[in-house]
Each structure stands twice: as structure tokens, then as C-alpha cells.
Design a protein around this motif. Sequence first.
Motif, PDB file in Angstrom:
ATOM      1  N   ALA A  16      14.152  18.001  10.307  1.00 12.64           N
ATOM      2  CA  ALA A  16      13.178  18.666  10.630  1.00 12.64           C
ATOM      3  C   ALA A  16      12.160  19.001   9.839  1.00 12.64           C
ATOM      4  N   ARG A  17      12.169  18.037   8.094  1.00 11.57           N
ATOM      5  CA  ARG A  17      10.932  17.548   7.618  1.00 11.57           C
ATOM      6  C   ARG A  17      11.393  16.325   7.075  1.00 11.57           C
ATOM      7  N   TRP A  18      10.568  15.653   8.528  1.00 17.03           N
ATOM      8  CA  TRP A  18      10.415  13.761   8.046  1.00 17.03           C
ATOM      9  C   TRP A  18       9.191  13.978   7.538  1.00 17.03           C
ATOM     10  N   TYR A  19       9.271  13.008   6.384  1.00 20.67           N
ATOM     11  CA  TYR A  19       7.850  13.269   5.526  1.00 20.67           C
ATOM     12  C   TYR A  19       6.793  11.975   6.115  1.00 20.67           C
ATOM     13  N   TYR A  20       5.413  12.325   6.283  1.00 19.01           N
ATOM     14  CA  TYR A  20       4.341  11.005   6.143  1.00 19.01           C
ATOM     15  C   TYR A  20       4.138  10.716   4.712  1.00 19.01           C
ATOM     16  N   GLU A  21       4.131   9.393   4.421  1.00 18.73           N
ATOM     17  CA  GLU A  21       3.186   9.891   3.350  1.00 18.73           C
ATOM     18  C   GLU A  21       1.243   9.408   3.331  1.00 18.73           C
ATOM     19  N   PHE A  71      23.449  15.909   0.640  1.00 16.15           N
ATOM     20  CA  PHE A  71      22.318  16.221   1.455  1.00 16.15           C
ATOM     21  C   PHE A  71      20.935  15.308   1.119  1.00 16.15           C
ATOM     22  N   PRO A  72      19.924  14.840   1.518  1.00 16.83           N
ATOM     23  CA  PRO A  72      19.745  14.495   2.298  1.00 16.83           C
ATOM     24  C   PRO A  72      21.420  13.050   2.775  1.00 16.83           C
ATOM     25  N   CYS A  73      21.579  13.011   4.057  1.00 15.05           N
ATOM     26  CA  CYS A  73      22.140  11.791   4.039  1.00 15.05           C
ATOM     27  C   CYS A  73      22.556  11.340   6.182  1.00 15.05           C
ATOM     28  N   ALA A  74      23.083  10.314   6.195  1.00 10.87           N
ATOM     29  CA  ALA A  74      23.516   9.757   7.413  1.00 10.87           C
ATOM     30  C   ALA A  74      24.236  10.414   8.193  1.00 10.87           C
ATOM     31  N   PRO A  75      23.787  10.170   9.204  1.00  8.99           N
ATOM     32  CA  PRO A  75      24.915  11.022  10.572  1.00  8.99           C
ATOM     33  C   PRO A  75      25.590  10.818  10.508  1.00  8.99           C
ATOM     34  N   CYS A  76      26.641  10.138  10.151  1.00  6.73           N
ATOM     35  CA  CYS A  76      27.653  10.498   9.543  1.00  6.73           C
ATOM     36  C   CYS A  76      28.549  11.143   8.076  1.00  6.73           C
ATOM     37  N   ARG A  77      29.281  12.444   8.913  1.00  7.78           N
ATOM     38  CA  ARG A  77      28.931  13.797   8.264  1.00  7.78           C
ATOM     39  C   ARG A  77      29.972  13.050   7.249  1.00  7.78           C
ATOM     40  N   MET A  78      29.910  13.932   5.814  1.00 12.14           N
ATOM     41  CA  MET A  78      30.846  13.286   4.089  1.00 12.14           C
ATOM     42  C   MET A  78      31.850  14.717   4.510  1.00 12.14           C
ATOM     43  N   THR A  79      32.768  14.493   3.466  1.00  7.65           N
ATOM     44  CA  THR A  79      33.809  15.415   3.594  1.00  7.65           C
ATOM     45  C   THR A  79      33.025  16.857   2.841  1.00  7.65           C
ATOM     46  N   GLY A  80      33.625  17.417   3.495  1.00 13.10           N
ATOM     47  CA  GLY A  80      33.166  19.172   2.757  1.00 13.10           C
ATOM     48  C   GLY A  80      34.019  19.743   1.792  1.00 13.10           C
ATOM     49  N   SER A 138      25.694   2.878   6.824  1.00  8.11           N
ATOM     50  CA  SER A 138      25.380   2.372   5.836  1.00  8.11           C
ATOM     51  C   SER A 138      24.257   3.151   4.847  1.00  8.11           C
ATOM     52  N   ALA A 139      24.113   2.687   3.756  1.00  8.03           N
ATOM     53  CA  ALA A 139      22.827   3.399   3.150  1.00  8.03           C
ATOM     54  C   ALA A 139      23.096   4.842   3.279  1.00  8.03           C
ATOM     55  N   THR A 140      24.223   5.876   2.738  1.00  2.95           N
ATOM     56  CA  THR A 140      24.503   7.092   3.059  1.00  2.95           C
ATOM     57  C   THR A 140      23.771   8.361   2.668  1.00  2.95           C
ATOM     58  N   SER A 141      23.046   8.054   2.131  1.00  6.96           N
ATOM     59  CA  SER A 141      21.402   9.091   1.046  1.00  6.96           C
ATOM     60  C   SER A 141      20.610   8.174   2.096  1.00  6.96           C
ATOM     61  N   ILE A 142      19.896   8.042   3.390  1.00 12.38           N
ATOM     62  CA  ILE A 142      18.991   7.655   3.689  1.00 12.38           C
ATOM     63  C   ILE A 142      19.263   7.915   5.023  1.00 12.38           C
ATOM     64  N   MET A 143      18.385   9.054   5.305  1.00 13.25           N
ATOM     65  CA  MET A 143      18.319  10.152   6.993  1.00 13.25           C
ATOM     66  C   MET A 143      18.067   8.702   8.144  1.00 13.25           C
ATOM     67  N   ALA A 178       0.434  -1.630   0.130  1.00  8.32           N
ATOM     68  CA  ALA A 178      -0.242   0.075   0.357  1.00  8.32           C
ATOM     69  C   ALA A 178       0.652   1.282  -0.212  1.00  8.32           C
ATOM     70  N   SER A 179       1.806   1.131   0.777  1.00  9.93           N
ATOM     71  CA  SER A 179       2.895   2.689   0.510  1.00  9.93           C
ATOM     72  C   SER A 179       4.810   2.079   0.794  1.00  9.93           C
ATOM     73  N   PHE A 180       5.188   2.919   0.401  1.00  6.74           N
ATOM     74  CA  PHE A 180       6.625   2.764   0.874  1.00  6.74           C
ATOM     75  C   PHE A 180       6.995   4.548   1.017  1.00  6.74           C
ATOM     76  N   GLY A 181       7.918   4.106   2.424  1.00  7.88           N
ATOM     77  CA  GLY A 181       8.215   5.429   2.522  1.00  7.88           C
ATOM     78  C   GLY A 181       9.060   5.427   3.873  1.00  7.88           C
ATOM     79  N   PRO A 182       9.304   6.410   4.373  1.00  8.94           N
ATOM     80  CA  PRO A 182       9.244   7.758   4.476  1.00  8.94           C
ATOM     81  C   PRO A 182      10.134   8.125   2.989  1.00  8.94           C
ATOM     82  N   CYS A 183       9.668   9.426   2.284  1.00  5.87           N
ATOM     83  CA  CYS A 183      10.235   9.548   1.137  1.00  5.87           C
ATOM     84  C   CYS A 183      12.204  10.241   2.421  1.00  5.87           C
ATOM     85  N   LYS A 184      12.437  11.093   1.340  1.00 10.94           N
ATOM     86  CA  LYS A 184      13.867  10.399   2.111  1.00 10.94           C
ATOM     87  C   LYS A 184      13.891  12.403   2.481  1.00 10.94           C
ATOM     88  N   SER A 185      14.778  12.361   3.742  1.00 13.07           N
ATOM     89  CA  SER A 185      14.153  13.646   4.222  1.00 13.07           C
ATOM     90  C   SER A 185      14.957  13.954   5.328  1.00 13.07           C
TER      91      SER A 185
END
Length: 814
Positions: A77-82, A459-468, A110-115, A67-74
Motif C-alpha cells: 500500500a506504500r510501494w515506493y518509486y525513485e 515490518f516491512p517483511c516478506a510475505p512469510c509471517r514472523m512470530t508475533g 529469503s531476504a525477510t526484510s524485503i517485501m 543511476a538508481s537503486f531501489g525501490p526503497c523498502k516498503s
Amino acid sequence: MSAQQMPSPLAGAQWIWAPNIDDKAETPSQFVLFRRALRLDGPLPPSCIVHVSADTRYRLFVNGNRASFGPCKSYPARWYYETVDIGPFLKTGVNVLAVRVLRLSPETSSATSIMRTSKPGMILHCTAGNIIIHSDESWKTYRDGSVHLVPNADWDFRLGPPFVSLWERADGRLKPHGWLDASFDDTKWHNAVPSTMAAKMAPILDSRKLIPRSIPALPEIPSTFDGVVCCAGGPTKTEWEALLDGGKPIHIEPQSTVTVDIESNELTTGFFELSLDQDGQGSATITILAAECYEGDMDQGVARSKGDRTNSQHGKLYGPADTYISHPGRNDYSPFWWRAFRYLRLTITPTTSPLTLRSFRYRATHYPLPITTTLTATTPSPHFTKLSHLWQVSVTTLRNCMHETFEDCPYYEQNQFAMDARLQMLFSYALSSDGRLARKTICEFAASRRDDGLLEAQFPCAPCRMTGIPAFSLYWVLMVRDHWVQFGDRGLVRESFGVVDGVLEYFARLVRVGDGLVGRLEAEGEEEASWAFVDWVGEWKTPAEGFKGMAVPPAYFKCGAATVHSLLYAIALQSAAELADCTGRGCVADEYRSRAAELNSAVRRHCFDPETGLFTDGPGSKDRSQHAQVLAVLSGAASAEEAPVLMRRAVVERERHGIARTSLAMAFYVFRAASLAGVYEELWDDMIKPWEVMLSQNLTTWAEFETNPRSDCHGWSATPIYEIVREIVGVKLPEGDIDGAVVIQPRVKMVPALKGSFVAGGGRVLDISWSGGSLCLTSSVDMVVELRLGKGSRLFALERDLSLQTSLDAIDME
């Protein structure tokens, strides 16, 4: 009551989780299941709205239906719901709402693009007629130990760094079978517990601010594979093809090992689905390897190489794999996360009992971009055939790099970088009037602002901070300007302006007093140096600087400054001046233009070699690159008279002048400078060569690089979309006011005959065709068009749905 005052549709629902689950690095990922029965007697409600979210990702089922797949990457402070209507899935009697949650620990990369945040959880609210269901302690929950993500330690590092890390090892023997059904006995499952940081008498808010999803849900389109490349160990190629085409079962005998390579006509993204029956009490291990192409043999320590991507006779498939162990009876397996692939290799190793494969297919998934722009030949010609091929591969590339964010590459990273996203947004604007994903991207990067004024490069990214990467913040400024030109969204410009100014002020602090150039890209006292990334150029390596010595002009380290940083900053200032003008900040616009002029003057004084007539890569440096010449043209540091000469030397005479070439990452800007210099058609054959080489190698999407063989699909390489729409067909957006005249400047010598529909900004669409010396225009709305050809131009007032025909010869005049 205003929208801001409306109560949240999730008000009353609790974040819940399973009790006694560790959420540390030792268990970087885990699947948790939730169930809630819902009894509906009498007439079913016409609709049943569910609002749902989770930390980290979820899949909602209703009576076994997806029925639904999420939440949308975010970000928090902008945590999405479907919001989804599950009415079509309901039935009279007992219904089951079931949620499968993949929790990623904040202590893993793991999964660096998912917050993800510090608290796991699932939250849901359902209204069905007079029945209201909240997520609370009445839900049953269970930790599913049948599926584990493959740890990074098991990654094949010959492929590069492990960024996605969502591959699975699933054991069907441990799965709680039937847990989606109403008849399932969940009495041994635990009741859920609240998952919140709230404390008694303390006004502590959840770190996740729930807001409605801002982009459409990604469709999951039932799809079939296109063929079988080769097979061994049992069933014939014909039998495999019958399974793929019509679902004719394949029987596999005990004690046999079977392999098959299955292909899609073009690289794509989707969830594969495997259905099989295991006879008796045995089990089989099925490995599904996803690959982009066939490539050179790396097994003997040879460096990675790619040529003909379809060469299955001499090439091998490399890539991460999912593993599934079957159980007696019916088995259905599909990974939680989508896969990117052109080829899949199934390897099956049964034990003592036979196995029957019922079906193997996939559900394709991409951002549902409504593509309005079309391209058709009025008269078949080699010119159009070439353009058409470039067009199709480019659209496929862009589509595969658009999901819940703009992704650099779907196979290896799935990260959203500002530099990459800026180009992908421009390409999408040439195809569609849908700007929702682009707007989301602009807001996401704005929200990543650091205290020094810069934005996160990824961004968005996992809590591990990437190189600036400071320069990427300048591309974001260009991104805001692009969106303004396309949609005229003055409100977004106003919201973004403070962030724009902060980015520009960061670079202002780096301008050196002595020569007026942008110096080293780190503020005084920074613990760790920023990455002065410019482009993945083979010659640009400074080993003493380690990883951060790659993709940076060596002049940056030798001279303390790189020309390209000053020029890119000047271009960003000029774009910001346009944004200031559109919001009534005339004085700020003047300041920005003055700063840009000073930078251009400084570059000319210290980085221009009058003997060669070329810009160097740094003050006092002898190194030269296409980047410096191109950005000098685009910023205005090079005069209008110098620009054509610079571009000819940078493109056609590059090797003679020792000029380093841009990679595909920045090739877009070479096209832009050639156009501005008036030598676009002259240099076309040289500029487009990398894409022609890729076509000769049978790619179906554009590669990340010309030489580095990592990814076969990368969004920044879809440049031909822009070139065809904005340069060859010549549909250019209004100059100045969004409601101004659309400029059409077709390059009829490059393609003698062509027709199609083209997005012209502001929701407008133009039908354009030309052949035999005449041109026909039809508009979707009343609009003014300025037709330019040669040295002539003429204004036309187009009335909605009425065609206008004119002779091209009548325009091409002094």
C-alpha cells in the motif's frame, strides 16, 4: 489542482516482465534484465527525469552508469518509486536505459526484510525533451542465468538462522557481456509482456500503490580497504597493500591457490568491487567471504566464542561467501546487495591460465544522516578520552544499522523490529534533526496493524509471517510519543492515535479480573500462542515451551503473568496520555492515566515483596530481575523514596539479591531508571561496564549481546549516544510544549571539561562548553534555556548566535 489530484508521474507506464518465467518456490530468486534504446539528436535536454520501481529490487543503469537503486523498502500500500535526473549520463546519439531486477518469490523466506507481492515486474517512465519513454512491450528482456542466490540449505547454521539470504554464486562465463552498451545486439532477447492483474471490464487495481520515495537515496561512496592482515599462496603482503592503496595490479600464476585477509578499520556496510583480467581460455574461482571478526575455532564441534576480535593468529573467519567464476578477458564483479564486514577473505583458485587482479575496493552505503552533534575536549582528560571512544563506536554502530529502515543488525538479519527501532530513533534524535527515516518507520508499523489491534513485531517483511511479539506494539506507542517530543508533529500523532488506542485495547482485554495484572499475551481462541518476549536473559529459559520459552521470565509460565508486561503497559498508557493531551483529548488522557495507576497498584499488591523490598517477576513468584525493578521505577509503581534503593540493589547488589540482569537490549532502560531515581552518577561505573569490556575486546561496533557471540553490530547497543547527549551533557528536550524551554543539566563532575554542538529538538542546535567552573551557551535560534545544576535552576533567554556565559557555582544553590 491539489497534490492529491495530480496525475501519477508513472501514468501511462505499464508493469512489465519477461515472458515464460516461473515465479515459484523452486526458483526462489532470479535476475531479469531490461533494455531500451533512446536516441537523442541535437542539443541534449538540461534534465531528464526518470521515475522507476520494481518488484522486488532493481538497479537502473544509463549508458553503463549506475543511476538508481531501489525501490526503497516498503509494503504494497506504500510501494515506493525513485525519481532521478539522468541528464548527466546522457550523450548525443543512442543512449541505453537498462534495468537489472532481482525478483524474490513470495513463496520463499529469503531476504525477510524485503517485501514482495504475487506479481513480478518493473515500471519506468522517462521524459527527455520531447521524448517520452514508458515501460511497455517495446522493452527487450532477458533472464540472467549467470547469477543465483545461495540457497538457505547451504547456510552455515552455526551462525544462526539465515535471514538475509542474498549471497551470490556468479558465473562470468554465462553473463551477457556488454548488455549495458548501445552496441549490444539484443535481437535474440524477448519483448517484455505486461505484468498486471487487471482484467477486461473489471476495475481491478494493482496491489502496489506507487508513491514517491520518502527518504533520500542511499549514497554509494567510493572507498578503499585499510590493510592486509595475512596472505598465503603467491603475492606478498606488500603487493596486496599496493593493490588496495594504489591499484597496482597483482599477477597470479596458473595452478596456484591464493588467499588474503583484508580489513577495514571499522565494521562497515558496502558493495565490494573486484576487477580482474583472465588471460587465455581458462577461468578462476574467486570466493569472497565477509566476516565481522576473528573468533574461536568451531570446526571441531566447539561452541562458538569470541574474544579479541582482531586475533588473527588464533582466531578464524566465519561467514557467508560470494563466489565468482571468471571468463577470458576483462572481469568486473560486484554483488547486487550490500555486504556488512570488517574483514574480507579472498580465496582464488585459477586453472591453467594466469590471472591479473586490477583493483579491489568498495562503495560504502548507509542512510545519509546529517550528524549535527559533535563532541570535543576543551582540555584533554581520561574522562573525555573514555567518552570519546564510547561515542565514536556508538555512532558507527548506529550508522551501520540505518539504511532504508532501522535494522537490528546489518550482518545477520537487516530486519526492522519495533523494540530495536524505538531505541535507534532516540539515538538518531540525539545526533540529528533529520526525522524522515523515523517518521517512515512509525507509519510502516502503523500500517502493519492486525485485526486484534496489535502491530507486527517486524515490518516491512516478506510475505512469510514472523512470530508475533505483543509487547513490541507497546514500544511503538513510546515511539510515537518520542517523535512528538522531538518534532512536535501533531499531525502524525493524530494519524497514529487510532492505532495507539487499538494497541492499548488489546492489552486491556488481557487484564485479569482477579488481580488486575496483564495475563497471558494471547487472545482467547488464538490458534498459536504469541511470544511473550521480554529480553535475552540467560536465566530465562523454559524448555517445555520450546523457542517461545526463551527470553521470557519463567514466572510468566508459572504464574500466568509477568510483572514486566503490566509495567510496560502502564508506561505505554502514560505516554499515550501525553499524546491525548497534545491532541485535545483530555478525557482520554484521564482514562489512560487512571488505567496506568490501577496497573501500578495491582503490581504493588501482587508483585512486591515487602521482606526484600523488591518487585518479583510475577505474582507469587520468588524470581527477581532488573527488568521488574527498572520498569517499576519508570512507571511510578515504585515511590520516589523507594527508587534509589531499588536501583542500588538492582545494579550494585544484583548478585547478592539474585536479580537477573538485563541484556544490552534493555540496558537503556536501566540508565533511564537510574537517572529518574537520582543515582545515575553513583551507578555509572557499573552500568557502563559491558561497553568497556567490548572496547577491551577491540570491537569497532557494539555487539548484540554480552555473552551470546552472534552479531558484532546491533543498533540497540548504541546507548552511549543517548547517555552522553541527554545525561552527561544534559541536553533534555522541552517538557510539555515543543516550543518550551530546553533543559540543560550537565553532569560536570563526570567530565570536568567539554564542548560541542548538540541537537535540542525542533530543529534547534546548542553550542555548549564548560571548564574551570564556567559554562558558555550559544543557540542557533532565539530560545529559552533552563539551566539546572545540583538543586538550583535558572532560566536564560538566548538570542540567536549570541553567547551567554555563566558561573556554574551561581546555579548550584538551594
